[in-house]
Design an enzyme around this catalytic site. Sequence first.
Site, PDB file in Angstrom:
ATOM      1  CG  ASP A 121       6.314  18.644 -26.039  1.00  0.00           C
ATOM      2  OD1 ASP A 121       6.423  18.187 -24.883  1.00  0.00           O
ATOM      3  OD2 ASP A 121       5.756  18.026 -26.950  1.00  0.00           O
ATOM      4  CG  HIS A 152      12.321  14.430   6.247  1.00  0.00           C
ATOM      5  ND1 HIS A 152      11.289  13.989   7.018  1.00  0.00           N
ATOM      6  CD2 HIS A 152      12.131  15.758   6.098  1.00  0.00           C
ATOM      7  CE1 HIS A 152      10.520  15.009   7.349  1.00  0.00           C
ATOM      8  NE2 HIS A 152      11.010  16.091   6.814  1.00  0.00           N
ATOM      9  CG  HIS A 181      12.329  14.177  12.148  1.00  0.00           C
ATOM     10  ND1 HIS A 181      12.264  15.398  11.522  1.00  0.00           N
ATOM     11  CD2 HIS A 181      11.672  13.324  11.316  1.00  0.00           C
ATOM     12  CE1 HIS A 181      11.598  15.280  10.384  1.00  0.00           C
ATOM     13  NE2 HIS A 181      11.222  14.038  10.238  1.00  0.00           N
ATOM     14  CG  HIS A 182      11.781   9.946   9.718  1.00  0.00           C
ATOM     15  ND1 HIS A 182      10.450   9.853   9.396  1.00  0.00           N
ATOM     16  CD2 HIS A 182      12.248  11.029   9.039  1.00  0.00           C
ATOM     17  CE1 HIS A 182      10.116  10.814   8.552  1.00  0.00           C
ATOM     18  NE2 HIS A 182      11.193  11.548   8.324  1.00  0.00           N
ATOM     19  NE  ARG A 196       4.111   2.976  11.167  1.00  0.00           N
ATOM     20  CZ  ARG A 196       4.943   3.696  10.408  1.00  0.00           C
ATOM     21  NH1 ARG A 196       5.922   4.398  10.978  1.00  0.00           N
ATOM     22  NH2 ARG A 196       4.805   3.726   9.116  1.00  0.00           N
ATOM     23  CE  LYS A 201       6.031  26.879   0.590  1.00  0.00           C
ATOM     24  NZ  LYS A 201       5.691  27.611  -0.639  1.00  0.00           N
ATOM     25  CB  THR A 217       5.453  24.947   7.028  1.00  0.00           C
ATOM     26  OG1 THR A 217       6.604  24.162   6.720  1.00  0.00           O
ATOM     27  CG2 THR A 217       4.215  24.229   6.543  1.00  0.00           C
ATOM     28  CD1 TRP A 239       6.981   3.258   4.141  1.00  0.00           C
ATOM     29  CD2 TRP A 239       8.077   4.182   2.424  1.00  0.00           C
ATOM     30  NE1 TRP A 239       7.283   4.551   4.492  1.00  0.00           N
ATOM     31  CE2 TRP A 239       7.945   5.152   3.461  1.00  0.00           C
ATOM     32  CE3 TRP A 239       8.725   4.549   1.246  1.00  0.00           C
ATOM     33  CZ2 TRP A 239       8.460   6.439   3.336  1.00  0.00           C
ATOM     34  CZ3 TRP A 239       9.238   5.833   1.138  1.00  0.00           C
ATOM     35  CH2 TRP A 239       9.097   6.764   2.164  1.00  0.00           C
ATOM     36  CG  HIS A 264      -1.544   1.298   1.566  1.00  0.00           C
ATOM     37  ND1 HIS A 264      -2.559   1.847   0.820  1.00  0.00           N
ATOM     38  CD2 HIS A 264      -1.290   2.195   2.573  1.00  0.00           C
ATOM     39  CE1 HIS A 264      -2.912   3.014   1.355  1.00  0.00           C
ATOM     40  NE2 HIS A 264      -2.155   3.257   2.414  1.00  0.00           N
ATOM     41  CB  SER A 309       0.594  29.025  -4.492  1.00  0.00           C
ATOM     42  OG  SER A 309       1.127  28.642  -3.258  1.00  0.00           O
ATOM     43  CB  SER A 314      10.481   6.396 -13.861  1.00  0.00           C
ATOM     44  OG  SER A 314       9.388   7.215 -14.154  1.00  0.00           O
ATOM     45  CB  SER A 315      11.886   9.612  -9.857  1.00  0.00           C
ATOM     46  OG  SER A 315      10.792   8.880  -9.420  1.00  0.00           O
ATOM     47  CE1 TYR A 373       8.558  18.556   4.642  1.00  0.00           C
ATOM     48  CE2 TYR A 373      10.927  18.389   4.795  1.00  0.00           C
ATOM     49  CZ  TYR A 373       9.702  18.559   5.399  1.00  0.00           C
ATOM     50  OH  TYR A 373       9.612  18.726   6.749  1.00  0.00           O
ATOM     51  CD  GLU A 432       9.959  10.120  -2.475  1.00  0.00           C
ATOM     52  OE1 GLU A 432      10.963  10.465  -3.127  1.00  0.00           O
ATOM     53  OE2 GLU A 432       8.858   9.860  -2.991  1.00  0.00           O
TER      54      GLU A 432
END
Lengths: 168, 526
Positions: free
Chosen positions: B106, B253, B302-303, B450, B331, B328, B142, B77, B268, B169-170, B257, B255
């Site tokens: 293009d 991390h 922090h993870h 979890r 924004k 943040t 993951w 998932h 925006s 691809s990315s 963002y 990723e």
Amino acid sequence: MYQTTKGNQLPISASNNTADTHQIVVRPNASLTPGGATLFFACVSIVSLGIAIRFTLLGLWMILPFALLELALLGACILYILRRNDRMEAIDVDRHQLILVQKDHGRERRQQFQRYWVQIIREKGTHAWYPSRLLLRSHGKSVEIASFLDEEERQQLEQNLRMAIAAG
Amino acid sequence: MSEHVATHDDHDHGPEKGLMRWVRTTNHKDIGTLYLLFSLLMFLIGGAMAMVIRLELFQPGMQFVDPQFFNSMTTMHALIMVFGAVMPAFVGLANWLVPMMIGAPDMALPRMNNWSFWILPFGFAMLLSTLFMEGGAPAAGWTMYPPLVLQTQDAFPFLIFTVHILGLSSIMGAINIVATILNMRAPGMSLMKMPLFVWTWFITAYLLIAVMPVFAGAVTMLLTDQYFGTSFFDAAGGGDPVLFQHVFWFFGHPEVYIMILPAFGIVSAIVPTFARKPLFGYSSMVYATASIAFLSFIVWAHHMFTVGMPVAGELFFMYATMLIAVPTGVKVFNWVSTMWRGSMTFETPMLFALGFIILFTIGGFSGLMLAITPVDFQYHDTYFVVAHFHYVLVSGAIFSIMAAAYYWLPKWTGNMYDERLGKIHFWLSTIFVNVLFFPQHFLGLAGMPRRIPDYSLQFADWNMVSSIGGFAFGLTQLLFCYIVYKTIKGGQKATDRVWEGATGLEFEKLSSPPPYHSFTEAPQVK
């Protein structure tokens, strides 16, 4: 003779047009200068290589080859774009002749055609990604032009060129 | 001999006919459509897996699936939603919008664009095929932490290869977007005149290019640890499994963002349109985005506060993480200031944008709570974390993608969507996303871990509520599919500007729908 100017140039521009003379200059749309490209590549490389080298020093050397491969791909793409940006074609049409100047990566090639005999030919491209090729042909001599434009721009150029040759 | 294919009057060069159009296309609009439809498909597949998870958690005890399969579902998932749904959706939006927003005909590298997309279906087919392999699909999360992930059976090399394909691809997509933004801007379109969606994608692409090699290297080292006798992360051979966590989150991390910065760009664009005011603080938005991108490189640990870290390290990562609240906040305050005394209307895109601002801010606040190291020792690996990142990713990233779809769908198709159905979709989504995820805060604070298929009885009530929210949220998304289908098929014709307050080249200079080749003459930007 002709300068390959940079920075937000229109792909197709016409100038010095009078009743008898027409000049069409074709260049790829480009807002990236070589300096800007170098700066961007340096910013990416410093960060990417800095990270990869730090991890290599920690023993995780396998990140470095991937970083180098990625930078090689990025560098190749930037070089390709800069080379494409560097191209320019100028077509001068006067009462008697059509002069084509093609500038590609510093090399300049000048060719002359008789205005009344020159044909504009659009051929089918070799692949779906190149739907067509635009050629100037006369007396057995044939030169491809505007290969760096997209299809719609090429069609517009063809129309402009036909009008310039037919005028006067 | 050559064939003369067209006369000079034949100027409407449209798309190739038939199925091969989609395989061979290099047109940014076609490829954008492919990305968006693919991400919708992945959203449904990943969503179906979420339904399995919520079904099993509806009541305590083991009901429907065995624990191994449950763990496969949580892992798949996440992988499918992150790499198959959210990221391709943003790349699809970039494909459709970046050239139109900067006045380019293009993307800069159209053929590479074709490859970037077409390797994705192969990658995901390979990942999904692991469901049928000996030992089942990957089940270690993951994050792929060793040594647990090394217990994956036949699926392991396929997992690693899939990650490489998705990464490739990315990277190709990111290079293309960067090249397009740098080289294809119309005359007059300076960097500080670019729409914020373009800016946020430019910074996102930079992040992608910076961190993808880290991820590729990390998973390759897992592969060599498993099959080639290396010991990068094997303590028995002198390696360090915790080092993998550092490497993973150094990628992971940024990723996170990568999945939210383009959402900021979308919001925006939408808020000023429906507030009928220019965006408040454009420059500060650009600098705030760049600041968030910079900070994303220095907050990864922090993870993993609970793995054992020097106090100085914990303090550094705690304060660095809290710093992110500053840009943040800039924004959020700018969006609110844009709306202040505006002539607001509340069409579906605006509703989703407002939903984003409120719910993403809730996710941001729970993120701040998680950033406090001593408190995180209790929250770590509980449902509080699950609630936090789903508020950021579902009511954040996915709500922004929904908002973008409603906002630009009339431009893309030339047809207005059904506003009544759109509003029903918004309200049902917003109510049920909260029913689904808000109780998970309570579960986490009460100590429910979890990634478990069974739980103690004291967690039963809120799990049942959460599951009901999950089923209802999932069903509501089928309504979204119907709305998109209905809009593509027909409906009230959209005007070129689509929205009264819309600005930007795609609304001001292009028809609805735009021609197959747009901006054949570069527009002049004032």
